[in-house]
Design a protein around this motif. Sequence first.
Motif, PDB file in Angstrom:
ATOM      1  N   ASP A  11     -83.132 -26.466  37.730  1.00  0.00           N
ATOM      2  CA  ASP A  11     -83.803 -25.605  38.691  1.00  0.00           C
ATOM      3  C   ASP A  11     -85.124 -26.276  38.996  1.00  0.00           C
ATOM      4  N   PRO A  12     -85.287 -26.884  40.202  1.00  0.00           N
ATOM      5  CA  PRO A  12     -86.492 -27.644  40.476  1.00  0.00           C
ATOM      6  C   PRO A  12     -87.761 -26.824  40.376  1.00  0.00           C
ATOM      7  N   SER A  13     -87.700 -25.530  40.568  1.00  0.00           N
ATOM      8  CA  SER A  13     -88.905 -24.719  40.473  1.00  0.00           C
ATOM      9  C   SER A  13     -89.393 -24.609  39.038  1.00  0.00           C
ATOM     10  N   LEU A  14     -88.541 -24.962  38.071  1.00  0.00           N
ATOM     11  CA  LEU A  14     -88.919 -24.871  36.667  1.00  0.00           C
ATOM     12  C   LEU A  14     -89.301 -26.215  36.069  1.00  0.00           C
ATOM     13  N   VAL A  15     -89.199 -27.281  36.869  1.00  0.00           N
ATOM     14  CA  VAL A  15     -89.435 -28.619  36.368  1.00  0.00           C
ATOM     15  C   VAL A  15     -90.843 -29.061  36.718  1.00  0.00           C
ATOM     16  N   SER A  16     -91.558 -29.527  35.729  1.00  0.00           N
ATOM     17  CA  SER A  16     -92.908 -30.042  35.955  1.00  0.00           C
ATOM     18  C   SER A  16     -92.834 -31.392  36.650  1.00  0.00           C
ATOM     19  N   SER A  17     -93.730 -31.619  37.601  1.00  0.00           N
ATOM     20  CA  SER A  17     -93.737 -32.901  38.297  1.00  0.00           C
ATOM     21  C   SER A  17     -94.110 -34.042  37.361  1.00  0.00           C
ATOM     22  N   SER A  18     -94.629 -33.738  36.203  1.00  0.00           N
ATOM     23  CA  SER A  18     -94.963 -34.781  35.240  1.00  0.00           C
ATOM     24  C   SER A  18     -93.805 -35.064  34.289  1.00  0.00           C
ATOM     25  N   SER A  19     -92.683 -34.397  34.506  1.00  0.00           N
ATOM     26  CA  SER A  19     -91.510 -34.586  33.658  1.00  0.00           C
ATOM     27  C   SER A  19     -91.096 -36.054  33.661  1.00  0.00           C
ATOM     28  N   GLY A  20     -90.614 -36.547  32.518  1.00  0.00           N
ATOM     29  CA  GLY A  20     -90.209 -37.929  32.419  1.00  0.00           C
ATOM     30  C   GLY A  20     -88.810 -38.193  32.935  1.00  0.00           C
ATOM     31  N   ASP A  21     -88.032 -37.196  33.259  1.00  0.00           N
ATOM     32  CA  ASP A  21     -86.660 -37.358  33.706  1.00  0.00           C
ATOM     33  C   ASP A  21     -86.637 -37.764  35.178  1.00  0.00           C
ATOM     34  N   PRO A  22     -86.143 -38.980  35.497  1.00  0.00           N
ATOM     35  CA  PRO A  22     -86.144 -39.438  36.884  1.00  0.00           C
ATOM     36  C   PRO A  22     -85.312 -38.552  37.820  1.00  0.00           C
ATOM     37  N   GLU A  23     -84.198 -38.013  37.328  1.00  0.00           N
ATOM     38  CA  GLU A  23     -83.365 -37.156  38.174  1.00  0.00           C
ATOM     39  C   GLU A  23     -84.094 -35.867  38.540  1.00  0.00           C
ATOM     40  N   LYS A  24     -84.859 -35.333  37.617  1.00  0.00           N
ATOM     41  CA  LYS A  24     -85.634 -34.121  37.895  1.00  0.00           C
ATOM     42  C   LYS A  24     -86.725 -34.414  38.921  1.00  0.00           C
ATOM     43  N   LYS A  25     -87.387 -35.554  38.778  1.00  0.00           N
ATOM     44  CA  LYS A  25     -88.417 -35.939  39.737  1.00  0.00           C
ATOM     45  C   LYS A  25     -87.818 -36.102  41.130  1.00  0.00           C
ATOM     46  N   LEU A  26     -86.666 -36.728  41.199  1.00  0.00           N
ATOM     47  CA  LEU A  26     -85.992 -36.931  42.479  1.00  0.00           C
ATOM     48  C   LEU A  26     -85.596 -35.596  43.091  1.00  0.00           C
ATOM     49  N   THR A  27     -85.068 -34.682  42.285  1.00  0.00           N
ATOM     50  CA  THR A  27     -84.681 -33.363  42.763  1.00  0.00           C
ATOM     51  C   THR A  27     -85.881 -32.620  43.335  1.00  0.00           C
ATOM     52  N   LEU A  28     -87.005 -32.692  42.658  1.00  0.00           N
ATOM     53  CA  LEU A  28     -88.220 -32.047  43.150  1.00  0.00           C
ATOM     54  C   LEU A  28     -88.662 -32.613  44.489  1.00  0.00           C
ATOM     55  N   GLN A  29     -88.637 -33.926  44.618  1.00  0.00           N
ATOM     56  CA  GLN A  29     -89.082 -34.566  45.850  1.00  0.00           C
ATOM     57  C   GLN A  29     -88.173 -34.209  47.028  1.00  0.00           C
ATOM     58  N   ILE A  30     -86.885 -34.157  46.789  1.00  0.00           N
ATOM     59  CA  ILE A  30     -85.953 -33.786  47.853  1.00  0.00           C
ATOM     60  C   ILE A  30     -86.169 -32.327  48.235  1.00  0.00           C
ATOM     61  N   GLY A  31     -86.374 -31.480  47.252  1.00  0.00           N
ATOM     62  CA  GLY A  31     -86.659 -30.075  47.533  1.00  0.00           C
ATOM     63  C   GLY A  31     -87.879 -29.920  48.423  1.00  0.00           C
ATOM     64  N   GLU A  32     -88.924 -30.709  48.154  1.00  0.00           N
ATOM     65  CA  GLU A  32     -90.132 -30.650  48.971  1.00  0.00           C
ATOM     66  C   GLU A  32     -89.869 -31.114  50.398  1.00  0.00           C
ATOM     67  N   LEU A  33     -89.048 -32.150  50.570  1.00  0.00           N
ATOM     68  CA  LEU A  33     -88.731 -32.640  51.907  1.00  0.00           C
ATOM     69  C   LEU A  33     -87.981 -31.595  52.736  1.00  0.00           C
ATOM     70  N   LEU A  34     -87.172 -30.773  52.071  1.00  0.00           N
ATOM     71  CA  LEU A  34     -86.364 -29.788  52.790  1.00  0.00           C
ATOM     72  C   LEU A  34     -87.015 -28.415  52.879  1.00  0.00           C
ATOM     73  N   THR A  35     -88.009 -28.158  52.050  1.00  0.00           N
ATOM     74  CA  THR A  35     -88.616 -26.826  52.014  1.00  0.00           C
ATOM     75  C   THR A  35     -89.416 -26.520  53.271  1.00  0.00           C
ATOM     76  N   GLU A  36     -90.263 -27.424  53.691  1.00  0.00           N
ATOM     77  CA  GLU A  36     -91.081 -27.191  54.875  1.00  0.00           C
ATOM     78  C   GLU A  36     -90.220 -27.448  56.108  1.00  0.00           C
ATOM     79  N   ASN A  37     -89.750 -26.363  56.706  1.00  0.00           N
ATOM     80  CA  ASN A  37     -88.846 -26.525  57.840  1.00  0.00           C
ATOM     81  C   ASN A  37     -88.950 -25.327  58.767  1.00  0.00           C
ATOM     82  N   SER A  38     -88.401 -25.507  59.938  1.00  0.00           N
ATOM     83  CA  SER A  38     -88.321 -24.413  60.902  1.00  0.00           C
ATOM     84  C   SER A  38     -86.859 -24.126  61.224  1.00  0.00           C
ATOM     85  N   PHE A  39     -85.988 -24.496  60.279  1.00  0.00           N
ATOM     86  CA  PHE A  39     -84.558 -24.295  60.476  1.00  0.00           C
ATOM     87  C   PHE A  39     -84.250 -22.810  60.368  1.00  0.00           C
ATOM     88  N   ILE A  40     -83.800 -22.219  61.469  1.00  0.00           N
ATOM     89  CA  ILE A  40     -83.534 -20.783  61.526  1.00  0.00           C
ATOM     90  C   ILE A  40     -82.040 -20.576  61.755  1.00  0.00           C
TER      91      ILE A  40
END
Length: 104
Positions: A11-40
């Motif tokens: 759950d990316p909302s529960l993962v700290s950006s300082s986490s050492g797990d590369p997959e978690k970091k990648l998941t967070l970054q992708i979530g940020e790219l898709l979160t700010e949107n105007s897709f209705i």
Amino acid sequence: LLSFGSVFANDPSLVSSSSGDPEKKLTLQIGELLTENSFIHEGDDLLAQVRFTLNKESEIVVLSVATEDERLEAFVKSRLNYHKVGLADYEEGEIFAVQVRFRQ
């Protein structure tokens, strides 16, 4: 509202950006790219299964977006394709998959 989950069972909302797990970091970054949107959209939740890899420049290369909604497919591709991510430890060409859900 965007709900974002991954096949990594994180759950990316529960993962700290300082986490050492590369997959978690990648998941967070992708979530940020898709979160700010105007897709209705109206109606049921929209789902997409996104498969991608990272090139040698640490850019996302979308391989496929499995969804029934063409607008969602285009949106996800435009937001992710060739966006650079901050990930030091990864194997070029490794295939990742995430599930994206837009809720009404």
